[in-house]
Scaffold this motif. Structure first.
Motif, PDB file in Angstrom:
ATOM      1  N   ILE A 114      49.803  48.670  39.039  1.00  0.00           N
ATOM      2  CA  ILE A 114      48.479  48.607  39.680  1.00  0.00           C
ATOM      3  C   ILE A 114      48.614  48.935  41.154  1.00  0.00           C
ATOM      4  O   ILE A 114      47.813  49.683  41.727  1.00  0.00           O
ATOM      5  CB  ILE A 114      47.844  47.211  39.489  1.00  0.00           C
ATOM      6  N   GLU A 115      49.649  48.382  41.794  1.00  0.00           N
ATOM      7  CA  GLU A 115      49.876  48.624  43.221  1.00  0.00           C
ATOM      8  C   GLU A 115      50.183  50.097  43.487  1.00  0.00           C
ATOM      9  O   GLU A 115      49.765  50.651  44.506  1.00  0.00           O
ATOM     10  CB  GLU A 115      51.018  47.737  43.710  1.00  0.00           C
ATOM     11  N   ASP A 116      50.908  50.737  42.585  1.00  0.00           N
ATOM     12  CA  ASP A 116      51.242  52.151  42.754  1.00  0.00           C
ATOM     13  C   ASP A 116      49.983  53.013  42.771  1.00  0.00           C
ATOM     14  O   ASP A 116      49.872  53.964  43.539  1.00  0.00           O
ATOM     15  CB  ASP A 116      52.164  52.620  41.628  1.00  0.00           C
ATOM     16  N   VAL A 117      49.015  52.688  41.913  1.00  0.00           N
ATOM     17  CA  VAL A 117      47.777  53.466  41.835  1.00  0.00           C
ATOM     18  C   VAL A 117      46.874  53.170  43.035  1.00  0.00           C
ATOM     19  O   VAL A 117      46.331  54.078  43.656  1.00  0.00           O
ATOM     20  CB  VAL A 117      47.021  53.168  40.527  1.00  0.00           C
ATOM     21  N   ARG A 118      46.751  51.890  43.380  1.00  0.00           N
ATOM     22  CA  ARG A 118      45.843  51.503  44.465  1.00  0.00           C
ATOM     23  C   ARG A 118      46.445  51.764  45.838  1.00  0.00           C
ATOM     24  O   ARG A 118      45.719  51.949  46.813  1.00  0.00           O
ATOM     25  CB  ARG A 118      45.478  50.018  44.345  1.00  0.00           C
ATOM     26  N   GLY A 119      47.777  51.742  45.938  1.00  0.00           N
ATOM     27  CA  GLY A 119      48.423  51.990  47.215  1.00  0.00           C
ATOM     28  C   GLY A 119      48.475  50.789  48.126  1.00  0.00           C
ATOM     29  O   GLY A 119      48.837  50.903  49.301  1.00  0.00           O
ATOM     30  N   VAL A 120      48.100  49.618  47.622  1.00  0.00           N
ATOM     31  CA  VAL A 120      48.149  48.375  48.391  1.00  0.00           C
ATOM     32  C   VAL A 120      48.675  47.259  47.508  1.00  0.00           C
ATOM     33  O   VAL A 120      48.643  47.361  46.279  1.00  0.00           O
ATOM     34  CB  VAL A 120      46.759  47.983  48.933  1.00  0.00           C
ATOM     35  N   ALA A 121      49.159  46.198  48.132  1.00  0.00           N
ATOM     36  CA  ALA A 121      49.673  45.064  47.380  1.00  0.00           C
ATOM     37  C   ALA A 121      48.546  44.319  46.681  1.00  0.00           C
ATOM     38  O   ALA A 121      47.423  44.244  47.186  1.00  0.00           O
ATOM     39  CB  ALA A 121      50.426  44.117  48.319  1.00  0.00           C
ATOM     40  N   VAL A 122      48.830  43.779  45.505  1.00  0.00           N
ATOM     41  CA  VAL A 122      47.851  42.984  44.757  1.00  0.00           C
ATOM     42  C   VAL A 122      48.089  41.508  45.067  1.00  0.00           C
ATOM     43  O   VAL A 122      49.178  40.982  44.826  1.00  0.00           O
ATOM     44  CB  VAL A 122      47.969  43.231  43.243  1.00  0.00           C
ATOM     45  N   SER A 123      47.076  40.839  45.573  1.00  0.00           N
ATOM     46  CA  SER A 123      47.191  39.432  45.931  1.00  0.00           C
ATOM     47  C   SER A 123      47.429  38.557  44.706  1.00  0.00           C
ATOM     48  O   SER A 123      46.860  38.787  43.642  1.00  0.00           O
ATOM     49  CB  SER A 123      45.916  38.979  46.639  1.00  0.00           C
ATOM     50  N   SER A 124      48.272  37.524  44.885  1.00  0.00           N
ATOM     51  CA  SER A 124      48.488  36.561  43.803  1.00  0.00           C
ATOM     52  C   SER A 124      47.190  35.838  43.465  1.00  0.00           C
ATOM     53  O   SER A 124      46.953  35.463  42.315  1.00  0.00           O
ATOM     54  CB  SER A 124      49.555  35.546  44.210  1.00  0.00           C
ATOM     55  N   ASN A 125      46.336  35.641  44.477  1.00  0.00           N
ATOM     56  CA  ASN A 125      45.052  34.968  44.252  1.00  0.00           C
ATOM     57  C   ASN A 125      44.143  35.784  43.342  1.00  0.00           C
ATOM     58  O   ASN A 125      43.352  35.228  42.566  1.00  0.00           O
ATOM     59  CB  ASN A 125      44.340  34.707  45.590  1.00  0.00           C
ATOM     60  N   ILE A 126      44.248  37.118  43.435  1.00  0.00           N
ATOM     61  CA  ILE A 126      43.427  37.976  42.580  1.00  0.00           C
ATOM     62  C   ILE A 126      43.821  37.793  41.123  1.00  0.00           C
ATOM     63  O   ILE A 126      42.970  37.590  40.252  1.00  0.00           O
ATOM     64  CB  ILE A 126      43.570  39.447  42.998  1.00  0.00           C
ATOM     65  N   MET A 127      45.120  37.860  40.838  1.00  0.00           N
ATOM     66  CA  MET A 127      45.581  37.692  39.464  1.00  0.00           C
ATOM     67  C   MET A 127      45.252  36.293  38.949  1.00  0.00           C
ATOM     68  O   MET A 127      44.866  36.117  37.787  1.00  0.00           O
ATOM     69  CB  MET A 127      47.082  37.954  39.363  1.00  0.00           C
ATOM     70  N   LYS A 128      45.380  35.297  39.817  1.00  0.00           N
ATOM     71  CA  LYS A 128      45.072  33.924  39.425  1.00  0.00           C
ATOM     72  C   LYS A 128      43.594  33.780  39.070  1.00  0.00           C
ATOM     73  O   LYS A 128      43.234  33.146  38.071  1.00  0.00           O
ATOM     74  CB  LYS A 128      45.436  32.962  40.561  1.00  0.00           C
ATOM     75  N   THR A 129      42.732  34.394  39.878  1.00  0.00           N
ATOM     76  CA  THR A 129      41.287  34.328  39.622  1.00  0.00           C
ATOM     77  C   THR A 129      40.936  35.000  38.304  1.00  0.00           C
ATOM     78  O   THR A 129      40.152  34.472  37.504  1.00  0.00           O
ATOM     79  CB  THR A 129      40.503  34.994  40.772  1.00  0.00           C
ATOM     80  N   LEU A 130      41.508  36.173  38.047  1.00  0.00           N
ATOM     81  CA  LEU A 130      41.220  36.899  36.814  1.00  0.00           C
ATOM     82  C   LEU A 130      41.677  36.113  35.589  1.00  0.00           C
ATOM     83  O   LEU A 130      40.993  36.107  34.555  1.00  0.00           O
ATOM     84  CB  LEU A 130      41.912  38.264  36.844  1.00  0.00           C
ATOM     85  N   ILE A 131      42.813  35.441  35.704  1.00  0.00           N
ATOM     86  CA  ILE A 131      43.312  34.632  34.589  1.00  0.00           C
ATOM     87  C   ILE A 131      42.450  33.393  34.404  1.00  0.00           C
ATOM     88  O   ILE A 131      42.113  33.009  33.273  1.00  0.00           O
ATOM     89  CB  ILE A 131      44.789  34.258  34.824  1.00  0.00           C
ATOM     90  N   GLU A 132      42.066  32.740  35.502  1.00  0.00           N
ATOM     91  CA  GLU A 132      41.229  31.541  35.409  1.00  0.00           C
ATOM     92  C   GLU A 132      39.849  31.859  34.842  1.00  0.00           C
ATOM     93  O   GLU A 132      39.253  31.022  34.156  1.00  0.00           O
ATOM     94  CB  GLU A 132      41.098  30.891  36.794  1.00  0.00           C
ATOM     95  N   ARG A 133      39.333  33.047  35.128  1.00  0.00           N
ATOM     96  CA  ARG A 133      38.038  33.458  34.577  1.00  0.00           C
ATOM     97  C   ARG A 133      38.140  33.855  33.107  1.00  0.00           C
ATOM     98  O   ARG A 133      37.139  34.157  32.472  1.00  0.00           O
ATOM     99  CB  ARG A 133      37.472  34.651  35.365  1.00  0.00           C
ATOM    100  N   ASP A 134      39.351  33.866  32.566  1.00  0.00           N
ATOM    101  CA  ASP A 134      39.609  34.290  31.189  1.00  0.00           C
ATOM    102  C   ASP A 134      39.198  35.738  30.981  1.00  0.00           C
ATOM    103  O   ASP A 134      38.670  36.117  29.937  1.00  0.00           O
ATOM    104  CB  ASP A 134      38.872  33.374  30.189  1.00  0.00           C
ATOM    105  N   TRP A 135      39.443  36.560  31.995  1.00  0.00           N
ATOM    106  CA  TRP A 135      39.215  37.993  31.884  1.00  0.00           C
ATOM    107  C   TRP A 135      40.524  38.732  31.624  1.00  0.00           C
ATOM    108  O   TRP A 135      40.517  39.806  31.027  1.00  0.00           O
ATOM    109  CB  TRP A 135      38.562  38.540  33.152  1.00  0.00           C
ATOM    110  N   VAL A 136      41.627  38.163  32.100  1.00  0.00           N
ATOM    111  CA  VAL A 136      42.935  38.806  32.010  1.00  0.00           C
ATOM    112  C   VAL A 136      43.963  37.794  31.541  1.00  0.00           C
ATOM    113  O   VAL A 136      43.857  36.601  31.858  1.00  0.00           O
ATOM    114  CB  VAL A 136      43.349  39.400  33.378  1.00  0.00           C
TER     115      VAL A 136
END
Length: 246
Positions: A114-136
């Protein structure tokens, strides 16, 4: 074994879906409310089809999502119905929506990819939010040094966006049409979602579609905490090393 008329079957299915807190599948109906009754799959399909047709012109409709059937209001009524709730719908950052789009269209995918495509680091908070929302969710680990986690979408993601399956995700053609006509948002919550179009996509088309998804999210705002983590990545950085660091 008792036998129901079509009208009685429709009433029972309608009531079961209405009182359920979650979408109800045909299998669940057969195992619960229809248990002990002489109802075949063909009769159940007919009852559901007729119910969907009867509700088609009403303010509430019977729709099928990934987990089964549920009643939901018409998309076009969203702006007025939202006034029933005082709190505002959550606004998600551009970074979060881009990450979700990459997972949806390129799954299973690692954080480094994901970082390779976007060109920026992915925040741990983003992944945590997506998992908590039961989206990922994490569906495994890639067999490379560091064994980074592989992410994929969930049934909760499909239910939230009123999709029956990943094949119903909007296609590149749907985004091109939406952009030219500027009529509707695509891949937004159910009250605003566009009708899905199903076509096969190449990898390059998927990348373009994922970025177009974000452009459609005009209400998204980036939070300060996520802005702070949006640091540019060095082109020579090893993605596998980045996976081990996060």
């Amino acid at each position: 074994m008792a036998k129901l008329s079509l009208m009685q079957l429709k009433q029972l299915v309608e009531a079961a879906v209405f009182v359920s807190d979650t979408p109800v599948s045909q299998e669940h109906l057969q195992q619960t409310v229809l248990s002990g009754l002489k109802v075949g799959k063909k009769a159940l399909n007919q009852a559901i089809d007729e119910l969907q047709l009867e509700y088609q012109s009403r303010g509430v409709q019977l729709v099928e999502v990934a987990s089964g059937y549920r009643f939901q209001s018409m998309d076009s009524l969203g702006p007025w119905l939202s006034k029933l709730w005082q709190e505002q719908a959550p606004k998600y950052s551009r970074a979060l929506l881009e990450t979700l789009s990459m997972v949806a269209y390129r799954q299973p995918i690692t954080r480094g990819e994901i970082e390779d495509v976007r060109g920026v680091a992915v925040s741990s908070n983003i992944m945590k939010t997506l998992i908590e929302r039961d989206w990922v969710k994490i569906v495994g680990h890639k067999e490379v040094p560091g064994r980074p986690a592989l992410y994929a979408t969930t049934k909760g993601f499909l239910n939230y966006f009123s999709l029956k399956g990943l094949k119903d995700l909007p296609s590149q053609d749907a985004f091109d049409t939406s952009n030219s006509q500027d009529e509707r948002k695509i891949l937004t919550p159910p009250s605003e979602s566009a009708e899905p179009v199903c076509v096969e996509q190449t990898t390059s088309e998927q990348d373009a579609t994922a970025h177009n998804v974000i452009k459609q999210q005009t209400s998204a705002e980036q939070t300060p905490s996520e802005q702070a983590t949006e640091t540019k990545l060095d082109d020579t950085d090893n993605p596998n090393q980045r996976e081990q660091l996060h």
